[in-house]
Every structure is written in structure tokens, then in C-alpha cells.
Design a protein around this motif. Sequence first.
Motif, PDB file in Angstrom:
ATOM      1  N   TYR A  36       5.356   2.569 -18.900  1.00  0.00           N
ATOM      2  CA  TYR A  36       4.103   2.948 -17.898  1.00  0.00           C
ATOM      3  C   TYR A  36       4.309   3.643 -16.677  1.00  0.00           C
ATOM      4  O   TYR A  36       5.352   3.663 -16.240  1.00  0.00           O
ATOM      5  CB  TYR A  36       3.737   1.166 -17.391  1.00  0.00           C
ATOM      6  N   ARG A  37       3.450   3.976 -16.369  1.00  0.00           N
ATOM      7  CA  ARG A  37       3.436   4.908 -15.006  1.00  0.00           C
ATOM      8  C   ARG A  37       2.042   4.461 -14.101  1.00  0.00           C
ATOM      9  O   ARG A  37       1.080   3.995 -14.542  1.00  0.00           O
ATOM     10  CB  ARG A  37       3.180   6.479 -15.168  1.00  0.00           C
ATOM     11  N   MET A  47       2.199   4.926 -21.099  1.00  0.00           N
ATOM     12  CA  MET A  47       2.574   6.096 -21.472  1.00  0.00           C
ATOM     13  C   MET A  47       2.994   6.204 -23.027  1.00  0.00           C
ATOM     14  O   MET A  47       2.610   7.162 -23.782  1.00  0.00           O
ATOM     15  CB  MET A  47       3.686   6.675 -20.599  1.00  0.00           C
ATOM     16  N   TYR A  58       3.279   8.067 -28.468  1.00  0.00           N
ATOM     17  CA  TYR A  58       2.806   8.413 -27.108  1.00  0.00           C
ATOM     18  C   TYR A  58       1.231   8.240 -26.924  1.00  0.00           C
ATOM     19  O   TYR A  58       0.548   8.308 -27.831  1.00  0.00           O
ATOM     20  CB  TYR A  58       3.146   9.708 -26.882  1.00  0.00           C
ATOM     21  N   VAL A  62      -0.173  12.325 -23.101  1.00  0.00           N
ATOM     22  CA  VAL A  62       0.936  12.226 -22.490  1.00  0.00           C
ATOM     23  C   VAL A  62       1.909  13.013 -23.408  1.00  0.00           C
ATOM     24  O   VAL A  62       2.049  13.023 -24.617  1.00  0.00           O
ATOM     25  CB  VAL A  62       1.619  10.658 -22.696  1.00  0.00           C
ATOM     26  N   PHE A  67       8.020  13.971 -21.666  1.00  0.00           N
ATOM     27  CA  PHE A  67       8.589  12.551 -21.460  1.00  0.00           C
ATOM     28  C   PHE A  67       9.347  11.912 -22.681  1.00  0.00           C
ATOM     29  O   PHE A  67       8.810  11.537 -23.668  1.00  0.00           O
ATOM     30  CB  PHE A  67       7.524  11.429 -20.974  1.00  0.00           C
ATOM     31  N   ASP A  88       4.602  14.839 -11.052  1.00  0.00           N
ATOM     32  CA  ASP A  88       5.211  13.743 -11.995  1.00  0.00           C
ATOM     33  C   ASP A  88       5.514  12.688 -10.972  1.00  0.00           C
ATOM     34  O   ASP A  88       6.264  11.516 -11.326  1.00  0.00           O
ATOM     35  CB  ASP A  88       6.336  14.322 -12.621  1.00  0.00           C
ATOM     36  N   TYR A  92       7.414   4.670 -12.061  1.00  0.00           N
ATOM     37  CA  TYR A  92       7.543   4.392 -13.587  1.00  0.00           C
ATOM     38  C   TYR A  92       8.336   3.118 -13.855  1.00  0.00           C
ATOM     39  O   TYR A  92       9.141   2.592 -13.228  1.00  0.00           O
ATOM     40  CB  TYR A  92       8.298   5.590 -14.307  1.00  0.00           C
TER      41      TYR A  92
END
Lengths: 113, 111
Positions: A36-37, A47, A58, A62, A67, A88, A92
Motif C-alpha cells: 500500500y501507499r 498498489m 498491480y 500503478v 514498482f 514517489d 509505503y
Amino acid sequence: GAVVSQHPSWVICKSGTSVKIECRSLDFQATTMFWYRQFPKQSLMLMATSNEGSKATYEQGVEKDKFLINHASLTLSTLTVTSAHPEDSSFYICSASPSYEQYFGPGTRLTVT
Amino acid sequence: QKEVEQNSGPLSVPEGAIASLNCTYSDRGSQSFFWYRQYSGKSPELIMSIYSNGDKEDGRFTAQLNKASQYVSLLIRDSQPSDSATYLCAVRRDSNYQLIWGAGTKLIIKP
């Protein structure tokens, strides 16, 4: 029980470099791990979902080439942010699921300068 | 309509009172429901899971599920200032193990 570790807890890197974040389930095996973000004052954003031994799935929007996720064993998943840019910079968080629940790691705060 | 809806708050409750947090979901086929607590700057922490209609109690926390009304709630008895946090409701998609998250309710316990 159900402890998930994440390393590093915070990292500062220069724009254009790559950063690897590790997520480990310490006392259980996790077939599925999630990345996750979370931006300040915003909700969790999934994500990707990773299953041991297979490619990650994904979420829409994303970039999978930016990533990179590797789920090499039932207790370890890694997220590599490639060619990081200031946008970015975020919190996270990984989670691991032994069955129905998800248990979260403490998170990694990434700052890209 | 969002899949999982929560009132964003903030919900302000006096210390010692009962805090009531609510969540509705749209997928009638959902089977697993979770409440997480997230302190500012920290990751979410699982505090309750519930799978069957009715109440489930764990210490000062009670989760309530009503599948017919597509409603899940969390009650916190004897609220303490340390309960001040954002409470996230999550519903599991059984097909792929993902959780669908509500936006969270910010709870403030006032001494």
C-alpha cells in the motif's frame, strides 16, 4: 503473534536512484502479501497484491516497471522503487495475510530529494 | 456509491463514554469484515474481525454485523484518550483476498 516487520523504517534517496523495501512475516507464513501507499491525510491505496512464487498483480494506474515486487518466499516480499522521483515520496506499508485477516508492517517513509 | 462508506468525522466523544463507529458496504456477497485502528503517522492495526451476524466482543470493543442491512459497527466502551485515532472499516473480497477500505473515521476522545 501475527507480526510483520518492514525495513527500512525510513529512507531518504536522491532523485533517479532505486530503493528496496523488505517486508517479512515473522511468526506465520503468508501466501499473499499486499503493498500500500499512503499520502498525508489520505486513505490507504492498494498498489499491488503478491503471491509467493508468482507475478504480482498491480492495481490500475500503478506502474509495474517502476514498482518492482518480488515475493520469493512465504515470509518475504520486497518492493523496489526504481528511478525514484520526488512525487514517489510517501508512506509505503506492506501487509501479510495468513488467512482472512491482513497484518500490517510498521511502514517505510520514503523521501526523494 | 463507494463500496465501503464511513463518516469521516471527526467524531468527538467524552472520556469514559461509548464511541460508536459505523460502516456500510455495497457488495451483498461480502463475508469478512474488519476494523483497524490507525494512529497518525503509523500503520493500521487490526483490532476486530467479524464474520457472522450479531455481536462480537473483545475487551472494551464490540463489533456488530448486520448483513441484511449491509452494516457493520464498532463500539468502544469506556473510551480513553489513547483511543483517539482513525478507525478504518475493511471488507474482504473473497475472490482475491483483497480488502476494500473505507476512508476512515477520525475519533477524538476528550478528557
